[in-house]
Scaffold this active site. Structure first.
Site, PDB file in Angstrom:
ATOM      1  N   ARG A   1      -7.675  -0.419  -6.672  1.00 28.20           N
ATOM      2  CA  ARG A   1      -7.883   0.695  -5.741  1.00 28.20           C
ATOM      3  C   ARG A   1      -8.024   1.989  -6.570  1.00 28.20           C
ATOM      4  O   ARG A   1      -7.177   2.256  -7.425  1.00 28.20           O
ATOM      5  CB  ARG A   1      -6.713   0.817  -4.739  1.00 28.20           C
ATOM      6  CG  ARG A   1      -6.575  -0.416  -3.833  1.00 28.20           C
ATOM      7  CD  ARG A   1      -5.651  -0.155  -2.653  1.00 28.20           C
ATOM      8  NE  ARG A   1      -6.262   0.740  -1.677  1.00 28.20           N
ATOM      9  CZ  ARG A   1      -5.607   1.299  -0.675  1.00 28.20           C
ATOM     10  NH1 ARG A   1      -4.320   1.073  -0.517  1.00 28.20           N
ATOM     11  NH2 ARG A   1      -6.233   2.105   0.183  1.00 28.20           N
TER      12      ARG A   1
ATOM     13  N   ARG B   1       0.856  -1.191   0.000  1.00 31.81           N
ATOM     14  CA  ARG B   1       0.000   0.000   0.000  1.00 31.81           C
ATOM     15  C   ARG B   1       0.891   1.239   0.000  1.00 31.81           C
ATOM     16  O   ARG B   1       2.106   1.124   0.119  1.00 31.81           O
ATOM     17  CB  ARG B   1      -1.030   0.003   1.153  1.00 31.81           C
ATOM     18  CG  ARG B   1      -0.627  -0.606   2.465  1.00 31.81           C
ATOM     19  CD  ARG B   1       0.468   0.071   3.191  1.00 31.81           C
ATOM     20  NE  ARG B   1       0.206   1.501   3.361  1.00 31.81           N
ATOM     21  CZ  ARG B   1       1.104   2.417   3.577  1.00 31.81           C
ATOM     22  NH1 ARG B   1       2.397   2.080   3.675  1.00 31.81           N
ATOM     23  NH2 ARG B   1       0.807   3.681   3.720  1.00 31.81           N
ATOM     24  N   GLY B   2       0.252   2.417  -0.152  1.00 34.91           N
ATOM     25  CA  GLY B   2       1.027   3.649  -0.335  1.00 34.91           C
ATOM     26  C   GLY B   2       1.130   3.902  -1.838  1.00 34.91           C
ATOM     27  O   GLY B   2       1.489   2.993  -2.608  1.00 34.91           O
ATOM     28  N   ALA B   3       0.804   5.132  -2.245  1.00 36.54           N
ATOM     29  CA  ALA B   3       0.614   5.407  -3.674  1.00 36.54           C
ATOM     30  C   ALA B   3       1.794   4.986  -4.571  1.00 36.54           C
ATOM     31  O   ALA B   3       1.600   4.228  -5.532  1.00 36.54           O
ATOM     32  CB  ALA B   3       0.280   6.896  -3.849  1.00 36.54           C
TER      33      ALA B   3
ATOM     34  N   GLN C   1      -1.936   2.588   9.970  1.00 39.35           N
ATOM     35  CA  GLN C   1      -0.640   2.676   9.264  1.00 39.35           C
ATOM     36  C   GLN C   1       0.375   3.502  10.048  1.00 39.35           C
ATOM     37  O   GLN C   1       1.578   3.255   9.955  1.00 39.35           O
ATOM     38  CB  GLN C   1      -0.835   3.302   7.871  1.00 39.35           C
ATOM     39  CG  GLN C   1      -1.591   2.447   6.873  1.00 39.35           C
ATOM     40  CD  GLN C   1      -3.063   2.788   6.847  1.00 39.35           C
ATOM     41  OE1 GLN C   1      -3.648   3.140   7.865  1.00 39.35           O
ATOM     42  NE2 GLN C   1      -3.689   2.657   5.690  1.00 39.35           N
TER      43      GLN C   1
ATOM     44  N   ASN D   1      -5.339  12.430   0.592  1.00 36.82           N
ATOM     45  CA  ASN D   1      -4.436  11.574   1.379  1.00 36.82           C
ATOM     46  C   ASN D   1      -5.305  10.803   2.367  1.00 36.82           C
ATOM     47  O   ASN D   1      -6.536  10.947   2.406  1.00 36.82           O
ATOM     48  CB  ASN D   1      -3.362  12.420   2.085  1.00 36.82           C
ATOM     49  CG  ASN D   1      -2.261  11.567   2.698  1.00 36.82           C
ATOM     50  OD1 ASN D   1      -1.718  10.686   2.041  1.00 36.82           O
ATOM     51  ND2 ASN D   1      -1.939  11.784   3.959  1.00 36.82           N
ATOM     52  N   LYS D   2      -4.670  10.001   3.175  1.00 34.70           N
ATOM     53  CA  LYS D   2      -5.371   9.127   4.127  1.00 34.70           C
ATOM     54  C   LYS D   2      -6.439   9.874   4.922  1.00 34.70           C
ATOM     55  O   LYS D   2      -6.217  11.018   5.339  1.00 34.70           O
ATOM     56  CB  LYS D   2      -4.319   8.499   5.056  1.00 34.70           C
ATOM     57  CG  LYS D   2      -4.836   7.578   6.124  1.00 34.70           C
ATOM     58  CD  LYS D   2      -5.715   6.465   5.595  1.00 34.70           C
ATOM     59  CE  LYS D   2      -5.082   5.662   4.482  1.00 34.70           C
ATOM     60  NZ  LYS D   2      -6.071   4.821   3.740  1.00 34.70           N
TER      61      LYS D   2
ATOM     62  N   ASP E   1      -2.050  10.821  -2.192  1.00 37.12           N
ATOM     63  CA  ASP E   1      -2.422   9.743  -3.126  1.00 37.12           C
ATOM     64  C   ASP E   1      -2.793  10.274  -4.494  1.00 37.12           C
ATOM     65  O   ASP E   1      -2.667   9.579  -5.496  1.00 37.12           O
ATOM     66  CB  ASP E   1      -3.580   8.927  -2.552  1.00 37.12           C
ATOM     67  CG  ASP E   1      -3.104   8.128  -1.354  1.00 37.12           C
ATOM     68  OD1 ASP E   1      -3.065   8.688  -0.246  1.00 37.12           O
ATOM     69  OD2 ASP E   1      -2.701   6.970  -1.550  1.00 37.12           O
TER      70      ASP E   1
HETATM   71  O1  MRU Z   1      -4.531   3.253   2.141  1.00 35.50           O
HETATM   72  P1  MRU Z   1      -3.049   3.445   2.029  1.00 35.50           P
HETATM   73  O2  MRU Z   1      -2.294   2.890   3.193  1.00 35.50           O
HETATM   74  O3  MRU Z   1      -2.527   2.967   0.683  1.00 35.50           O
HETATM   75  O4  MRU Z   1      -2.867   5.028   2.056  1.00 35.50           O
HETATM   76  C1  MRU Z   1      -1.578   5.558   2.014  1.00 35.50           C
HETATM   77  C2  MRU Z   1      -1.526   7.030   2.153  1.00 35.50           C
HETATM   78  O5  MRU Z   1      -2.530   7.692   2.302  1.00 35.50           O
HETATM   79  C3  MRU Z   1      -0.184   7.674   1.996  1.00 35.50           C
HETATM   80  O6  MRU Z   1      -0.075   8.814   2.787  1.00 35.50           O
HETATM   81  C4  MRU Z   1       0.016   8.066   0.524  1.00 35.50           C
HETATM   82  O7  MRU Z   1      -0.231   6.976  -0.323  1.00 35.50           O
HETATM   83  C5  MRU Z   1       1.369   8.605   0.263  1.00 35.50           C
HETATM   84  S1  MRU Z   1       2.594   7.336   0.280  1.00 35.50           S
HETATM   85  C6  MRU Z   1       4.087   8.040  -0.114  1.00 35.50           C
END
Ligand code: MRU
Length: 349
Positions: free
Chosen positions: A92, A49-51, A197, A248-249, A238
């Protein structure tokens, strides 16, 4: 890269190896993904996970699909690879890096002389993306660290670290660079309900690298600011709209409002691959909604009344007006606006 954190994603002997982030911080387990279906499942289920990490993993997923079709006639092979791309894009919806990476991997095959040549080109493109993401994060780290004051305490939300990228991290890349420059007193990590996270990944990876970190419940962020204990907020993104609004999250928007109220700078760190130039404003960013069980259960145990209604959006959008600067590998966009974003787009890569 990040001494204590193994590569989040890499190509290993014809399969894709990832850190299974669902198992952290309890155990460090690597997962080998043999085909594109396994890659899509790993992204959907958030093993990765994470963009940027999602984007790089998906590009390797396209490479796996092309490799499986390498003995077919070129046109037939590319038809199968196209279907694999569609499956990856359906995992996603919010992180735009996924769509950029899958399209770039597919396009790398254009002009190929055979399916085998196409497979080689796609794999090479995926490897390039991985290397470029680390380079971008290092540049973001240095540019962002320069914005922070001496002896600063920084609040971050979710995990935008080595685990969320090809390595080093965006928001946490800035904190790593600030640590190296002797500027970092403390990182406050929001626990980041419901998937945790911040508590499970950010705390783990910073501790692995010896950075000072304190976990707080999400609801404590504003009180920490009111107490004068936060000098800056640094988060990832994201998807960023072309006017600077940033998804973002979930919970990031609330942190930005609190930071604005307390006059604390709020920085968004992201590579330019996270910018969606086709979207004029944040309201058009698709926001993923995930299973209600993420809210009502903790490690399989129910913690909410049976039958209660739940809303579980995975992301929110912080308006550009609340963002002090967006830190990219191409430079810092202060007080982001459509014209300032465009200037970065027009700058030489
Ligand atoms: O749902 P996730 O864990 O994939 O969400 C991740 C985030 O929101 C991060 O802050 C974002 O992807 C940036 S990662 C460099």
């Amino acid at each position: 890269m990040s001494p204590g954190v193994p590569p989040t994603v890499e190509w290993r002997d014809g399969s894709v190896r990832i850190v299974d982030q669902r198992r952290l911080p309890f155990e460090l387990v690597m997962l080998d993904l043999p085909d594109v279906t396994a890659v899509a499942d790993a992204i959907r289920d958030m093993a990765v996970r994470g963009a940027p990490a999602i984007g790089c993993t998906a590009a390797f997923g396209v490479a796996l699909a092309a490799r499986a079709a390498r003995d077919l006639p070129l046109q037939e092979a590319m038809h199968l690879v196209g279907s694999a791309c569609a499956a990856l894009k359906a995992t996603r919806p919010t992180a735009v890096n996924l769509f950029h990476a899958v399209d770039a991997a597919f396009e790398a095959a254009s002009g190929a002389s055979s399916a085998s040549d196409a497979a080689d080109r796609i794999l090479a493109a995926a490897q390039r993306m991985l290397a470029e993401d680390v380079d971008a994060n290092r540049a973001i780290g240095e540019a962002g660290a320069a914005l922070l004051p001496e002896s600063c305490s920084v609040l971050t939300h979710c995990n935008a670290g080595a685990l969320a990228t090809a390595g080093y991290g965006t928001a946490l890349g800035i904190l790593r660079a600030a640590h190296v420059h002797g500027k970092l007193r403390m990182v406050y990590a929001d626990e980041t309900r419901p998937r945790l996270q911040g508590m499970q990944l950010t705390a783990w990876e910073l501790m692995q690298d010896g950075l000072p970190v304190t976990v707080i419940p999400d609801g404590a962020a504003a009180a920490l600011m009111a107490a004068g204990r936060v000098h800056a907020v640094v988060v990832g993104a994201d998807r960023i709209a072309s006017n600077g609004d940033a998804a973002n999250k979930i919970g990031t928007y609330a942190v930005a409002i609190a930071a604005h109220h307390h006059g604390i700078p709020f920085y968004v760190a992201a590579p330019t691959t996270t910018i969606d130039w086709s979207i004029g404003e944040g309201a058009h960013i698709p926001i993923e909604e995930r299973a209600t069980s993420e809210v009502t259960e903790v490690r399989g145990m129910r913690i909410a009344p049976e039958g209660v209604r739940v809303w579980n959006p995975a992301f929110d959008v912080t308006p550009a007006a609340l963002i002090s600067a967006i830190v990219t590998e191409r430079g810092v966009i202060k007080s982001p606006s459509a014209s300032r974003m465009q200037a970065i787009r027009d700058s030489q890569p």
